[in-house]
Each structure stands twice: as C-alpha cells, then as structure tokens.
Scaffold this active site. Structure first.
Site, mmCIF file in Angstrom:
data_model
loop_
_atom_site.group_PDB
_atom_site.id
_atom_site.type_symbol
_atom_site.label_atom_id
_atom_site.label_comp_id
_atom_site.label_asym_id
_atom_site.label_seq_id
_atom_site.Cartn_x
_atom_site.Cartn_y
_atom_site.Cartn_z
ATOM 1 N N GLU A 194 -2.665 34.902 -88.685
ATOM 2 C CA GLU A 194 -3.116 33.509 -88.751
ATOM 3 C C GLU A 194 -3.683 33.058 -87.409
ATOM 4 O O GLU A 194 -4.715 32.381 -87.343
ATOM 5 C CB GLU A 194 -1.956 32.582 -89.136
ATOM 6 C CG GLU A 194 -1.327 32.890 -90.498
ATOM 7 C CD GLU A 194 -0.116 33.808 -90.382
ATOM 8 O OE1 GLU A 194 -0.165 34.763 -89.581
ATOM 9 O OE2 GLU A 194 0.877 33.562 -91.091
ATOM 10 N N CYS B 108 3.298 30.207 -86.745
ATOM 11 C CA CYS B 108 2.016 30.115 -87.434
ATOM 12 C C CYS B 108 1.907 28.844 -88.268
ATOM 13 O O CYS B 108 0.821 28.287 -88.451
ATOM 14 C CB CYS B 108 1.786 31.344 -88.295
ATOM 15 S SG CYS B 108 1.488 32.815 -87.301
ATOM 16 N N TRP C 88 -7.830 77.345 -96.590
ATOM 17 C CA TRP C 88 -7.560 75.986 -97.004
ATOM 18 C C TRP C 88 -7.394 75.922 -98.491
ATOM 19 O O TRP C 88 -8.057 76.661 -99.218
ATOM 20 C CB TRP C 88 -8.701 75.055 -96.567
ATOM 21 C CG TRP C 88 -8.768 74.928 -95.086
ATOM 22 C CD1 TRP C 88 -9.733 75.456 -94.261
ATOM 23 C CD2 TRP C 88 -7.863 74.205 -94.225
ATOM 24 N NE1 TRP C 88 -9.482 75.104 -92.947
ATOM 25 C CE2 TRP C 88 -8.345 74.340 -92.903
ATOM 26 C CE3 TRP C 88 -6.719 73.460 -94.431
ATOM 27 C CZ2 TRP C 88 -7.710 73.768 -91.795
ATOM 28 C CZ3 TRP C 88 -6.089 72.901 -93.334
ATOM 29 C CH2 TRP C 88 -6.582 73.045 -92.038
ATOM 30 N N THR D 7 8.463 74.013 -91.734
ATOM 31 C CA THR D 7 7.036 73.745 -91.560
ATOM 32 C C THR D 7 6.671 73.746 -90.078
ATOM 33 O O THR D 7 5.630 74.280 -89.680
ATOM 34 C CB THR D 7 6.677 72.383 -92.189
ATOM 35 O OG1 THR D 7 6.922 72.463 -93.587
ATOM 36 C CG2 THR D 7 5.223 72.027 -91.959
ATOM 37 N N LEU E 110 -0.173 67.136 -86.466
ATOM 38 C CA LEU E 110 0.070 65.857 -87.146
ATOM 39 C C LEU E 110 -0.662 64.699 -86.493
ATOM 40 O O LEU E 110 -0.213 63.558 -86.556
ATOM 41 C CB LEU E 110 1.575 65.537 -87.221
ATOM 42 C CG LEU E 110 2.477 66.572 -87.905
ATOM 43 C CD1 LEU E 110 3.884 66.005 -88.056
ATOM 44 C CD2 LEU E 110 1.930 66.962 -89.273
ATOM 45 N N GLU F 48 5.174 65.059 -94.833
ATOM 46 C CA GLU F 48 4.105 66.048 -95.076
ATOM 47 C C GLU F 48 4.617 67.435 -95.446
ATOM 48 O O GLU F 48 3.845 68.369 -95.544
ATOM 49 C CB GLU F 48 3.194 66.136 -93.845
ATOM 50 C CG GLU F 48 2.320 64.903 -93.659
ATOM 51 C CD GLU F 48 0.928 65.233 -93.098
ATOM 52 O OE1 GLU F 48 0.578 66.416 -93.037
ATOM 53 O OE2 GLU F 48 0.217 64.287 -92.750
ATOM 54 N N GLY G 83 7.773 70.759 -95.525
ATOM 55 C CA GLY G 83 7.445 71.567 -96.701
ATOM 56 C C GLY G 83 8.286 71.239 -97.935
ATOM 57 O O GLY G 83 8.803 70.125 -98.085
ATOM 58 N N ALA H 90 10.425 67.912 -98.843
ATOM 59 C CA ALA H 90 9.973 67.085 -99.963
ATOM 60 C C ALA H 90 11.107 66.908 -100.966
ATOM 61 O O ALA H 90 11.384 65.796 -101.441
ATOM 62 C CB ALA H 90 8.759 67.732 -100.630
ATOM 63 N N ALA H 91 11.781 68.009 -101.290
ATOM 64 C CA ALA H 91 12.867 67.950 -102.266
ATOM 65 C C ALA H 91 14.028 67.092 -101.750
ATOM 66 O O ALA H 91 14.641 66.343 -102.512
ATOM 67 C CB ALA H 91 13.353 69.363 -102.586
#
Lengths: 317, 317
Positions: free
Chosen positions: B46, B79, B165, B191, B199, B246, B248, B252-253
């Site tokens: 603002e 604000c 890739w 990883t 990164l 990201e 591995g 992720a799991a």
C-alpha cells in the site's frame, strides 16, 4: 472428408480383413449416402453409401477415405465400377490404396470413365483412422496400442498388486470403448494369472464387440485364448489389424523394446501411490538421449477426475 | 483485484517475514499507483502504491489483496493510516488479515474515517497467491511445493541415476522461475551426494533471487546449507513461507507421508524410460481408496515438448 473419416472409425476393429473405409455421398450440398466397411469386410463403404443414395448418386460427389478398389473379388463388386455405374460425377479420395491390386488403378479407371478424381485430401487423418490397414501394408503387422492406467507417479498398482481402482468410472468406460475399436487384446502370463481379466467390452449395446483374447507367454493358453511367444509373432496373426496391449509391465516393456508400439493410451488418475508396481518394465534404455523424439501427444481430454493422454509414435517420413 | 493479485506474485519468495501483498490504486478508471511488498517486507504494497499515486490518490479506489495493517511497528507506518491520510475514498480488500494484531481492525478503522470498505473479492485467489503467509497463520508452517521432472512412466532417472536431461530447456527454465518464487529449496542427503545441485536461479536478471538451500538429513550440512532432521522441522524455519522440495524420492515420500505437501509441480517429458528410478518412494499407502480425493489439477500448460501439471492439495473447508 472429416465426416467420411468419422464414419470409417465405425468399422475399426470389425472390418478385417478389409480396411475400415468411410464414404460420404453429397448431392447439391446434401448428404445422400453414408457408408463404412461392415463386419468381416463386406459390404465395402462405397457399396453401402451408394446403396443408401440410390439414384440420388447420379451427378453427386463421393468422399471416400481410401481409393475405391479395382481388383476383382469373389466376395463382391469392384467399388470403382460401382461408382461409374451409379453415375457419380466426382470422387474425392484421401488415401491412395497401397494394395498392389489397386494402387492407383481405381483412380485411373474412374478418370477414364470421365469422373473427376482428387486424391490426397486429409490423407494423414485418413491413414490414422485406418492405421491398422496401413501398417499391415507397410510394415506387415497390426497397429499396436499400449494402454496403461497410471497414478501421477507412474504406478499401476500397490506393491501387493491391488489396482482397483486407480482410474474412475469414466476412464474405465472409455477404456472399454477402446477395446471395441480393436480386433484383439493381449496381456502377459503374469497379468492373466494375477487378474484373470475377462477383457470383454462391458458397455451397453457393445457387448458383441468384445475382441479376441491373446496371451504373450511361453506356457499354455487357457480355453478361449490364443497364445503367441514373442511380440514379433503379431505379424502372423490373421485378421488382426488393430491390437490393444493391456499389460502388465513386462509385456508392455517387451513390445516397447521391440519397437512394436504405435500409440500410448495413458489414463492418469490424480493420485500419488509412492511405492508400488511400475507400469513399464525394462525396455533396455541406457542413454536418455535415445528416449527423446519418439512420442508425440496426439490427443488429451479429461475423463471425470482422470486425464487421458494419447501419444503417437513419431516416425521419420 | 486480479491485477493486484498479479502484483502480489512479484513479492512471492522475497517478502518474508511479511506477506506478499499486492495493491492497485485506480482513479477515474485509470491506474495511478501499483505496489507489492518489497524484499524483506518493507515497504508494504500500500505504501508503495500510494507513493506512486501521490495526490492522485485523493478520491481514488484502492484494491489490496490483504486487509491493510493496523498494528504499530517500528519498521514502518500503519497502512490503514496511510490510506486515510492519502484521502482514498474506497478500499476493496480480498482477504481479511488473520494476524490478530489486525484481524478486522484495519477495515474498521477505515470505515470509521468514512472510507467505503468491501471485503472478500477474489479472496480465494488472493489466498493462493499468499499461500505461504496463510498457511503460516493457519497451520504454523510454510507452504510446500514438491517439484518432479518425470517421464510418462513416472521415472526421474535411469537405473544408474542419470537424469540429464529428462525435460527440455523450456521446462527447466520454468523450474528456475519457480525457484525464484520460493524462500528456500530443500533436497535430501542422497540427492546432495549424487547430484551436488547448486539450486540457484539461472535466469538472466533473476540470479539474485536464488533461495536459501536446505538439506533434509541426519548428517552434517555442507557450507552454505542449512539442515533439518525431519519434514516437520520446517515449521521452525524463520523467514521461510514458501518452500520448494526438489527431491529425491525418499525426501518427496517423507514430505508426502507427513502430509506436508500443498502443491505438486510435475514437469512431464514425452519419453518412456522403463526400468529406472521412481520419483516418489514409500508414502505408506496400503489402501488405494485412501489415495483418492487428495489432489486437484489447478494448472497445466505445454512447455516445449514437455507438459507442466500443477496439482493442489484438496482440503476440506
């Protein structure tokens, strides 16, 4: 021609040993006849469309997805002859017939009888609709579709093998419709033992469209199944122009490794499975660069919560 | 308001410890001021928008994605006060500020000073743009995005670990842009050891947007990295509202198993890998029915040959 191609799709999985041709007859801007190759290959699309048009075919334009046949057969009349006799004025053809018994002679005959002939309109789309016939003529084998029902992370089952259900009812109904569009369905021995699939078409009105059942195995095939020992054996199957491979992972990999898959039919559910069974086994890939450039997205749609992605094998022209 | 939300996206990954707010000031149908929370949280959106508008703010309408703050801070003005002093006539707010120091008091103050206030316009979209702030307020932790670059069959690498890739340059550039929209990026120890990822954001002009680097590990973190031992530890990270995971597969799991993933960012290449490394490890799923209803497609697009699919975690309201 787009309508004729759509009509030709009606014969897919039914018309062998003949190609699934579509035919549309238009007179003064109105459709007067529609035809597609019938079960077992007869009548041909042109014969059926001319039959519907009757004397309205005189002076009309015929759109046909494949060059009208010119060779004599004990099973029926030559379509090029039928066109001439019906008084058609113009014939628009998508694809020249690669069968050496016709191969341009049908078009030449029509021209000789004073009929205007155009060839090549939407040839690629027509070839895709008649892919089984085209591959039979060019590569000497049926067109092969590999179907997989996958999670977002590429699993087809939990580790214990349970796979009911990954995809929802809309996707499963679509998969049954795809079965009806194929002459035969194939699974591997592992899938047969684990799931004892019926592989029939469970859609109202299409029950009699259930295709033949094939087994890829070195063992014996149960009653009602035919067995082949290697993916390459599909070339020898009579009356199979469109083959659907439904699994499992080793069978899928065997066909991919032999480069015998023309189309991937991926039903993808919005779920994550994590540890579980992969849809595709070892295809012998050792270099990622070699994996690229082989598949091209040809269709995609939502089916309930799921997504269908269709990939076609890219081939150098 | 859609423009104000788009402006708010510019501060995503930069504005902590403050929410990434967007503000648009419109006078007589013309935009006279635009603002978004700046790096480190000040100035507020603002303040910046009013600064640009100068005396054109008198009698204008302000669109702001979050209720203007009312609490006194040594870091800058309130604000709500600024709006009053600038002579704004009407304030349209997307989201009520859940921070107890404001929580409706900013709007009440504006109304008391004779300013027309509307609240709730595009609140859901504004909350999505400020999801890190909202989750910090409601669940006490950052918003977590899990990113995966996958083949059609859900592989992130060949069996030997090679993954260069899978996706093409457009998808990789998009992934770098996503990095710039997060306060921190996290990978697992495997990883880090296998890929030694930098990164960073390798996009021209955005190099200085490279986020903090986090490691999920029980071992030591190398120079330039911060370590956490469990996914739940993200709640204690200061100045991290938007976290990108990201990989591995085990990392992720771990986040999925802890139900700490709000968004899946799937870059999918049109390739088949077959035998290889899966993107997601064991998430403890034992019943397929439990996998359903958790993810909803929120965005999809083509990136070169690849496809981006974004799934949001479905939560009961």
């Amino acid at each position: 021609m787009a309508v004729a191609i759509a009509l030709s799709e009606r014969g897919r999985g039914l018309s062998t040993p003949n190609p699934n041709v579509g035919c549309l007859i238009v007179k003064d801007g109105r459709v007067v006849g529609r035809g597609w190759t019938q079960k077992g290959g007869r009548p041909h699309a042109e014969a059926q469309a001319l039959d519907e048009a009757m004397d309205r075919a005189r002076g009309a334009t015929a759109y046909v997805t494949l060059e009208p046949c010119f060779h004599l057969s004990p099973r029926g009349p030559r379509c090029a002859d039928l066109m001439v006799r019906a008084g058609v004025r113009r014939v628009v053809i998508a694809l020249r017939d690669p069968d050496p018994r016709t191969d341009g002679q049908g078009a030449a005959w029509l021209r000789k009888r004073g009929i205007a002939v155009e060839m090549g309109l939407m040839a690629e789309e027509a070839a895709a609709a008649m892919c089984g016939f085209v591959l039979r003529q060019t590569l000497g084998r049926p067109a092969v579709t590999l179907k997989l029902g996958l999670s977002l992370d590429g699993r087809i089952a939990l580790s214990d093998g349970s796979s009911r259900w990954i995809t929802g009812p809309d996707a499963r109904a679509h998969a049954h419709l795809e079965r009806a569009r194929h002459d035969a369905i194939l699974v591997g021995g592992g899938t047969l033992r684990a799931d004892a699939p019926r592989l029939d078409v469970r859609l109202a009105g299409l029950e009699d469209r259930s295709p033949r059942r094939l087994l890829l195995s070195h063992g014996d095939a149960p009653e009602g199944w035919e067995r082949i020992a290697t993916p390459e054996d599909i070339a020898a199957l009579a009356h199979v122009d469109h083959l659907l491979v439904e699994g499992g992972a080793r069978t899928a990999a065997a066909f991919l490794r032999a480069d015998l898959v023309d189309r991937l039919l991926l039903y993808r559910a919005p779920i994550v499975i994590g540890k579980g069974l992969a849809g595709i086994g070892d295809i012998g890939l050792t270099d990622l660069a070699e994996a690229h450039g082989r598949w091209r997205l040809s269709d995609e749609r939502r089916l309930g919560h799921d997504r269908l992605e269709v990939y076609g094998r890219s081939r150098k022209a």
